[in-house]
Design a protein around this motif. Structure first.
Motif, PDB file in Angstrom:
ATOM      1  N   SER A  98     -25.086  -5.252  19.564  1.00  0.00           N
ATOM      2  CA  SER A  98     -26.066  -4.361  18.939  1.00  0.00           C
ATOM      3  C   SER A  98     -27.317  -4.211  19.791  1.00  0.00           C
ATOM      4  O   SER A  98     -28.218  -3.440  19.454  1.00  0.00           O
ATOM      5  N   THR A 105     -22.200 -10.241  17.711  1.00  0.00           N
ATOM      6  CA  THR A 105     -22.740  -9.140  16.905  1.00  0.00           C
ATOM      7  C   THR A 105     -24.079  -8.677  17.455  1.00  0.00           C
ATOM      8  O   THR A 105     -24.347  -7.467  17.569  1.00  0.00           O
ATOM      9  N   TYR A 106     -24.920  -9.623  17.842  1.00  0.00           N
ATOM     10  CA  TYR A 106     -26.266  -9.294  18.311  1.00  0.00           C
ATOM     11  C   TYR A 106     -26.258  -8.849  19.775  1.00  0.00           C
ATOM     12  O   TYR A 106     -27.086  -8.030  20.168  1.00  0.00           O
TER      13      TYR A 106
END
Length: 328
Positions: free
Chosen positions: A221, A217-218
């Motif tokens: 992103s 997710t990071y």
């Protein structure tokens, strides 16, 4: 006359008891005939929010289609997974308490963290297999694994690596990397990789080694940067296609993790057959595969017998590594 009736009843009862005791255990106990007839507890030996916890909840939800009973997920973190695994290993072998198991299952017994060994469990199904990935903050000054290694060697203070507990795979993989590049790291343990990643985002540590799902997710992103994959081939998960393997960068190191389900040993074979049926069907649900793909969990389902072979082989491998690194 009453005495004769009572005698006949007692004789009949004795005969019935003898007949019952002569039947196979599964028939006599009638334990599997209606299994499961109450909720099944699925113990996750790590904190909430990590890749293992997410997968446990996805598979528990999918299992609703294949059993009338609820699958209750319980987080029991601590001791690199040892607390939760020990609880399940010592549980009544009736199939109502099972564990989400990871590669740590084949590691921590060799560290003296817990007494149960892999052969104290009966594998049900393997759900996934992933390589380890090295991740740093996006604003960190290292854009490549070469830059990171050079900085680690020159740094006055050791790089701080977060992990899911001393002796866990995230710790061992970082330790193995330090051995390969000829330097040392400062290892900071957390109760799971999820809080370690939070610490990385907050600039409290320098790097994390984990499965791709725990940082995807990071990475996607733009908050974290993946520098290298501990694998023979590149990982095809979203956001990691361009991340080189360590071997491409002349660091001969390949390590990975897996996740699956296991019950205590000595669960009756007929109960194990039902557990296997429930969870293999659940694992094959499109929703499970889609969820795993979204979270960059490498979908890799195998049956309990095949899973057992991998667990035992990895146990021997990790024992050798632990003895060599001297991290007991």
């Amino acid at each position: 006359m009453a005495i004769h009736v009572t005698t006949r009843k007692l004789l009949a009862l004795a005969a019935g008891t003898a007949l019952l005791s002569s039947l196979p255990l599964g028939v006599a106990a009638q334990g599997a005939a209606d299994f499961p007839n109450k909720p099944i507890e699925l113990v996750v030996p790590f904190g909430a929010g990590g890749g293992t916890d997410v997968l446990a909840r996805v598979i528990a939800e999918a299992a609703k289609k294949h059993t009338s009973q609820a699958i209750t997920v319980l987080n029991k973190p601590g001791a690199s997974g040892g607390i939760g695994l020990t609880e399940v290993a010592l549980a009544k072998p009736d199939g109502y308490k099972i564990a989400m198991v990871t590669a740590e299952m084949a590691i921590i017994p060799h560290l003296g963290i817990m007494k149960p060994m892999p052969d104290d469990f009966t594998p049900i199904v393997r759900l996934n297999a992933d390589p380890i990935v090295l991740t740093v903050r996006a604003e960190a000054p290292w854009n490549t694994i070469e830059e990171f290694v050079e900085a680690a060697k020159k740094s006055k203070d050791p790089m701080k690596f977060g992990n899911a507990g001393t002796g866990g795979l995230s710790h061992l993989s970082a330790e193995a990397l330090s051995q390969k590049i000829g330097t040392s790291f400062s290892h900071v343990p957390f109760q799971g990789n999820a809080p370690a990643v939070v610490a990385l985002l907050g600039s409290h540590i320098d790097a994390v080694t984990s499965s791709p799902s725990e940082v995807s997710t990071y990475v996607n992103s733009g908050k974290l940067r993946a520098l290298g994959v501990f694998a023979d081939q590149r990982f095809k998960g979203v956001g990691f296609e361009q991340v080189p393997t360590l071997k491409e960068r002349k660091i001969d190191l390949s390590m990975g993790t897996w996740r699956g389900l296991a019950a205590p040993k000595n669960v009756p074979a007929d109960v194990m057959e039902k557990l296997s049926g429930i969870f293999i069907k659940a694992a094959n649900e499109p929703a499970v595969q889609e969820s795993m793909e979204k979270q960059n969990l490498g979908y890799s389902v195998v049956d309990g017998a095949t899973f057992r072979k991998q667990i035992m082989a990895d146990s021997a491998l990790f024992k050798q590594l632990i003895d060599k690194l001297g991290v007991k």
